[in-house]
Design a protein around this motif. Structure first.
Motif, PDB file in Angstrom:
ATOM      1  N   GLY A 409     -16.164 -13.356  12.368  1.00 32.04           N
ATOM      2  CA  GLY A 409     -15.424 -14.486  12.943  1.00 32.04           C
ATOM      3  C   GLY A 409     -14.336 -15.054  12.058  1.00 32.04           C
ATOM      4  N   ALA A 410     -14.115 -14.491  10.871  1.00 34.56           N
ATOM      5  CA  ALA A 410     -13.053 -14.989   9.997  1.00 34.56           C
ATOM      6  C   ALA A 410     -11.684 -14.733  10.624  1.00 34.56           C
ATOM      7  N   VAL A 411     -10.738 -15.640  10.395  1.00 34.04           N
ATOM      8  CA  VAL A 411      -9.389 -15.494  10.938  1.00 34.04           C
ATOM      9  C   VAL A 411      -8.702 -14.310  10.254  1.00 34.04           C
ATOM     10  N   ALA A 412      -8.202 -13.355  11.057  1.00 26.88           N
ATOM     11  CA  ALA A 412      -7.562 -12.157  10.524  1.00 26.88           C
ATOM     12  C   ALA A 412      -6.224 -12.491   9.872  1.00 26.88           C
ATOM     13  N   VAL A 413      -5.873 -11.760   8.820  1.00 26.42           N
ATOM     14  CA  VAL A 413      -4.624 -12.009   8.092  1.00 26.42           C
ATOM     15  C   VAL A 413      -3.904 -10.685   7.849  1.00 26.42           C
ATOM     16  N   LYS A 414      -2.625 -10.807   7.493  1.00 25.09           N
ATOM     17  CA  LYS A 414      -1.839  -9.659   7.025  1.00 25.09           C
ATOM     18  C   LYS A 414      -1.413  -9.938   5.597  1.00 25.09           C
ATOM     19  N   ASP A 415      -1.369  -8.872   4.779  1.00 25.26           N
ATOM     20  CA  ASP A 415      -0.960  -9.053   3.388  1.00 25.26           C
ATOM     21  C   ASP A 415       0.499  -9.441   3.278  1.00 25.26           C
ATOM     22  N   ALA A 416       1.316  -8.953   4.198  1.00 24.37           N
ATOM     23  CA  ALA A 416       2.743  -9.264   4.199  1.00 24.37           C
ATOM     24  C   ALA A 416       3.241  -9.179   5.626  1.00 24.37           C
ATOM     25  N   GLU A 417       4.413  -9.757   5.874  1.00 21.39           N
ATOM     26  CA  GLU A 417       4.949  -9.784   7.227  1.00 21.39           C
ATOM     27  C   GLU A 417       5.188  -8.387   7.787  1.00 21.39           C
ATOM     28  N   ASP A 418       5.556  -7.457   6.909  1.00 22.54           N
ATOM     29  CA  ASP A 418       5.837  -6.099   7.378  1.00 22.54           C
ATOM     30  C   ASP A 418       4.615  -5.193   7.365  1.00 22.54           C
ATOM     31  N   ALA A 420       1.408  -3.550   8.819  1.00 24.56           N
ATOM     32  CA  ALA A 420       0.986  -3.278  10.197  1.00 24.56           C
ATOM     33  C   ALA A 420      -0.489  -3.557  10.417  1.00 24.56           C
ATOM     34  N   VAL A 421      -1.243  -3.765   9.351  1.00 25.30           N
ATOM     35  CA  VAL A 421      -2.704  -3.854   9.458  1.00 25.30           C
ATOM     36  C   VAL A 421      -3.190  -5.296   9.344  1.00 25.30           C
ATOM     37  N   TRP A 422      -3.976  -5.730  10.340  1.00 31.18           N
ATOM     38  CA  TRP A 422      -4.675  -7.009  10.260  1.00 31.18           C
ATOM     39  C   TRP A 422      -5.988  -6.776   9.529  1.00 31.18           C
ATOM     40  N   ARG A 423      -6.374  -7.764   8.712  1.00 34.11           N
ATOM     41  CA  ARG A 423      -7.584  -7.603   7.905  1.00 34.11           C
ATOM     42  C   ARG A 423      -8.482  -8.829   7.994  1.00 34.11           C
ATOM     43  N   CYS A 424      -9.779  -8.552   7.838  1.00 34.39           N
ATOM     44  CA  CYS A 424     -10.742  -9.632   7.669  1.00 34.39           C
ATOM     45  C   CYS A 424     -10.728 -10.023   6.184  1.00 34.39           C
ATOM     46  N   PRO A 425     -10.426 -11.280   5.857  1.00 35.04           N
ATOM     47  CA  PRO A 425     -10.328 -11.678   4.445  1.00 35.04           C
ATOM     48  C   PRO A 425     -11.670 -12.037   3.816  1.00 35.04           C
ATOM     49  N   ASN A 426     -12.729 -12.058   4.618  1.00 33.44           N
ATOM     50  CA  ASN A 426     -14.032 -12.520   4.155  1.00 33.44           C
ATOM     51  C   ASN A 426     -14.769 -11.412   3.388  1.00 33.44           C
ATOM     52  N   GLU A 551       3.776  -0.315  -9.621  1.00 39.57           N
ATOM     53  CA  GLU A 551       3.663  -1.774  -9.498  1.00 39.57           C
ATOM     54  C   GLU A 551       2.673  -2.225  -8.427  1.00 39.57           C
ATOM     55  N   VAL A 552       2.716  -1.598  -7.255  1.00 40.66           N
ATOM     56  CA  VAL A 552       1.850  -2.034  -6.147  1.00 40.66           C
ATOM     57  C   VAL A 552       0.380  -1.845  -6.510  1.00 40.66           C
ATOM     58  N   VAL A 553       0.048  -0.673  -7.038  1.00 43.05           N
ATOM     59  CA  VAL A 553      -1.337  -0.385  -7.418  1.00 43.05           C
ATOM     60  C   VAL A 553      -1.769  -1.298  -8.561  1.00 43.05           C
ATOM     61  N   ALA A 554      -0.877  -1.478  -9.546  1.00 43.31           N
ATOM     62  CA  ALA A 554      -1.201  -2.326 -10.697  1.00 43.31           C
ATOM     63  C   ALA A 554      -1.484  -3.751 -10.265  1.00 43.31           C
ATOM     64  N   ARG A 555      -0.692  -4.259  -9.336  1.00 43.69           N
ATOM     65  CA  ARG A 555      -0.877  -5.632  -8.854  1.00 43.69           C
ATOM     66  C   ARG A 555      -2.234  -5.773  -8.166  1.00 43.69           C
ATOM     67  N   SER A 556      -2.560  -4.819  -7.295  1.00 44.79           N
ATOM     68  CA  SER A 556      -3.837  -4.856  -6.585  1.00 44.79           C
ATOM     69  C   SER A 556      -5.009  -4.719  -7.551  1.00 44.79           C
ATOM     70  N   LEU A 557      -4.884  -3.800  -8.499  1.00 47.97           N
ATOM     71  CA  LEU A 557      -5.953  -3.547  -9.471  1.00 47.97           C
ATOM     72  C   LEU A 557      -6.170  -4.749 -10.370  1.00 47.97           C
TER      73      LEU A 557
END
Length: 662
Positions: A409-418, A420-426, A551-557
């Motif tokens: 039931g958590a509100v779905a989010v996107k990491d960025a406006e572009d 394409a994937v909605w995610r459960c943040p919980n 950069e993208v992987v490093a930021r996430s990691l």
């Protein structure tokens, strides 16, 4: 003539008939006559068991049933091929290759892409000693006893040499039609090769075409001629094509001719013929730059979209899955297909109740291509299909993508406006937790054998396992209470969990499921930082400079490693005795900058042990000799690599000299 000579002569006769029947496709005797010869040999060997040899035709089904398949590391990776789905894709490949080689035109070799499964065969002094599946490309499963039942595979070569041959195991359509319970010949071949009882595999009549040999040769075609000379089966329809136009002509010719064959093909493999050119272009992390697989248009079908369900993955991704009226697609009954994401549903305007076009294009799950109606009627293979949206009784309904996670039931989010994937943040979402646990115990991660999806579900439902660290706190008393878990099952699971503590930093890091950290990145990080403490202390910009990270992987990691939850899990794993350091940690830099090539049999080290020893002291290992090779490590009965080293002036050393360097 002695009994030993009689047996040797009969073996040679049977082996000759095997080559004529299974390799040359030119049998001289009937199956009944062949069986009579084999029975005669069996009777002679039964009377004289001391004369039985590993390469005797009677030993093709000599192995006892196994409990499981052992893991095998490939001497060289079995790379997959990049795909071309159109002639335009193929032209781009040709342009890249010509640019990389500074060539106006390239000589290619084209062959049919057999729809089977890849295997690697190892011969030592001409004797077939080990056969393995492709697996993940680096490691496969030891299926030697099953491969011995494939009569297109020689048990002994006409030359006493060490060599590795690779090929594709497949099943003929005519043999497949005699079986029940399999969807198609490829599935039947895969299932048959992975039988724990070789006798079952033998009854399935598998076959093989070879396509590669790890040996010195100047062109791909020379390699094929060597394979044929050694008694292996080659597909007879390969062709050398000078330039792209000739390749396209070959592709077009076989698009229709392939239906005449008694085996399945799903495309054409195109390779640059020159080995020197192949070496110059090299590899990406996953595929060679000098080869590509042209895939014919996939099989398609039309069916009704009955519903759309949302699945929640371990990273929280909400993935729409189409539930379909079951339909046959290339021999498989399909009832589910992927819709990828919300944007794809909107772009294709797919609605519940629509007739949809589905296809398989190398996907594990078929995909919905489009609504099977842009007008009132739509045609597929000559059949006219009415547009469902124009029929009142089956009026379709637009799908509203959920704003909340359907599980927690958590509100779905996107990491960025572009994105394409909605995610459960919980992070506490039950679906995410179960997905993360299933990923951690998987073969490519912690590899906890026997801890499959159902066991994970049970452990989580019982409140015993919430995160990976909980697995290492499990006790006998916890597990014996679970349904269908007897004493042996509990003992085996606890043993597998204990064994998983030694898989090393790279696989545990991959198993933790950090976004963007796949197997390749995890291995690069483990190789650079050696221990998890070093990784935890690394800054984001330092991580970004790691080979293969960015950069993208490093930021996430970096963000993941800073969370208290993950740090606590890592700490608990360490307390439980899980090794969070690189198992290949360097013992010294004595061989730093040195490249070694191995040939022959060493006195005390296996090939894999020698490679590990070299790498642990900073050196690297290559499969072929060149001017850049530092040393060729020479063992008993060396191959042609020793001769090439002498011609190039590359120093030859033995195992004793290697140890002195250390």
């Amino acid at each position: 003539m002695s009994i030993q000579q009689d047996i040797a002569k009969l073996r040679q006769e049977i082996q000759r008939h095997e080559r004529l029947y299974y390799v040359a496709d030119a049998p001289e005797i009937s199956d009944q006559e062949y069986d009579k010869l084999l029975q005669e040999l069996q009777a002679m060997e039964t009377a004289h068991p001391e004369l039985v040899t590993p390469d005797s035709p009677t030993q093709r089904v000599g192995g006892a049933p196994l409990e499981k398949f052992a893991s095998v590391a490939h001497q060289q990776p079995l790379y997959s091929l990049d795909n071309a789905f159109s002639l335009a894709d193929l032209a781009e490949f040709d342009t890249r290759a010509r640019k990389g080689l500074a060539a106006a035109e390239i000589e290619y070799i084209c062959e049919l892409k057999i729809d089977g499964l890849a295997v690697s065969l190892i011969y030592e002094q001409g004797l077939f000693t080990l056969g393995a599946t492709r697996g993940d490309g680096k490691k496969g499963e030891n299926v030697t006893e099953n491969l011995k039942t494939v009569r297109a595979i020689p048990l002994r070569l006409p030359e006493a040499r060490d060599i590795v041959v690779r090929g594709e195991i497949y099943m003929k359509r005519s043999d497949f039609q005699k079986l029940e319970g399999f969807a198609n010949p490829r599935n039947a071949a895969a299932g048959s090769l992975r039988q724990l009882d070789p006798k079952i595999t033998a009854a399935r009549r598998l076959d093989m075409f070879c396509y590669s040999v790890l040996a010195e040769h100047q062109t791909q075609e020379e390699g094929y001629q060597l394979i044929q000379k050694l008694g292996f089966k080659l597909n007879p329809h390969r062709r050398i094509c000078r330039g792209l136009a000739a390749v396209e002509k070959y592709i077009q010719e076989w698009e229709t001719r392939r239906r005449e064959l008694d085996y399945d093909t799903d495309g054409i493999v195109i390779k640059i013929n020159s080995i020197a050119a192949q070496q110059k272009l090299g590899f990406t992390t996953k595929a060679p730059r000098w080869a590509i697989a042209y895939k014919y248009a996939p099989e398609q079908a039309v069916t009704r979209l009955e519903a759309i369900d949302i699945q929640v993955g371990r990273t929280g991704a909400l993935t729409p899955v189409a539930r379909l009226t079951p339909v046959e697609l290339n021999g498989v009954i399909v009832s589910n297909a992927t819709l990828h994401n919300a944007d794809e549903i909107q772009r294709k305007d797919v609605r519940i109740g629509d007739q949809v076009l589905i296809q398989r294009a190398g996907e594990v799950i078929p995909e919905v291509v489009s609504v099977a109606a842009a007008a009132k009627q739509w045609s597929l293979n000559g059949a006219v299909i009415e547009r469902s949206r124009d029929t009142e009784a089956t009026r379709s309904k637009p799908f509203i993508f959920p704003k909340k996670c359907p599980v927690c039931g958590a509100v779905a989010v996107k990491d960025a406006e572009d994105d394409a994937v909605w995610r459960c943040p919980n992070a506490e979402c039950p679906a995410r937790i179960k997905g993360a646990l299933k990923h951690f115990v998987s073969k490519d991660a912690a590899d906890i054998e026997g801890c499959g999806e159902q066991i994970v579900e049970q452990l989580n439902k019982a409140g015993l396992v919430h995160n990976p660290a909980d697995l290492y706190d499990l006790k006998y008393a916890d597990l014996i209470q679970l349904e269908r878990m007897g004493e042996k099952s509990v003992s085996n699971l606890l043993s597998a969990i204990e064994k998983s503590k030694q898989v090393g930093l790279a696989r545990i890091l991959f198993g933790l499921g950090i976004r963007h950290v796949g197997q390749y990145v995890a291995e690069k990080l483990a190789d650079k930082y050696q221990a998890v403490e070093n990784l935890l202390a690394a800054a984001e910009d330092e991580l970004a400079n790691t080979d293969g990270v960015g950069e993208v992987v490093a930021r996430s990691l970096c963000a993941a490693l800073q969370t208290p939850e993950l740090r606590k899990i890592i700490s608990r794993l360490q307390e439980s005795g899980v090794v969070l350091s690189d198992k290949r940690a360097r013992l010294s830099n004595a061989l730093a900058g040195k490249t070694f090539v191995l040939t022959g049999t060493l006195p005390t080290l296996s090939r894999s042990e020698a490679e590990e020893l070299i790498k642990s002291h900073g050196g690297s290992v290559s499969s072929s000799v060149s001017k850049k090779t530092s040393y060729v490590l020479l063992g008993g009965s060396p191959g042609s690599k020793a001769d090439k080293a002498k011609k190039l002036g590359v120093p030859l050393i033995d195992e004793k000299s290697l140890r002195e360097m250390l």
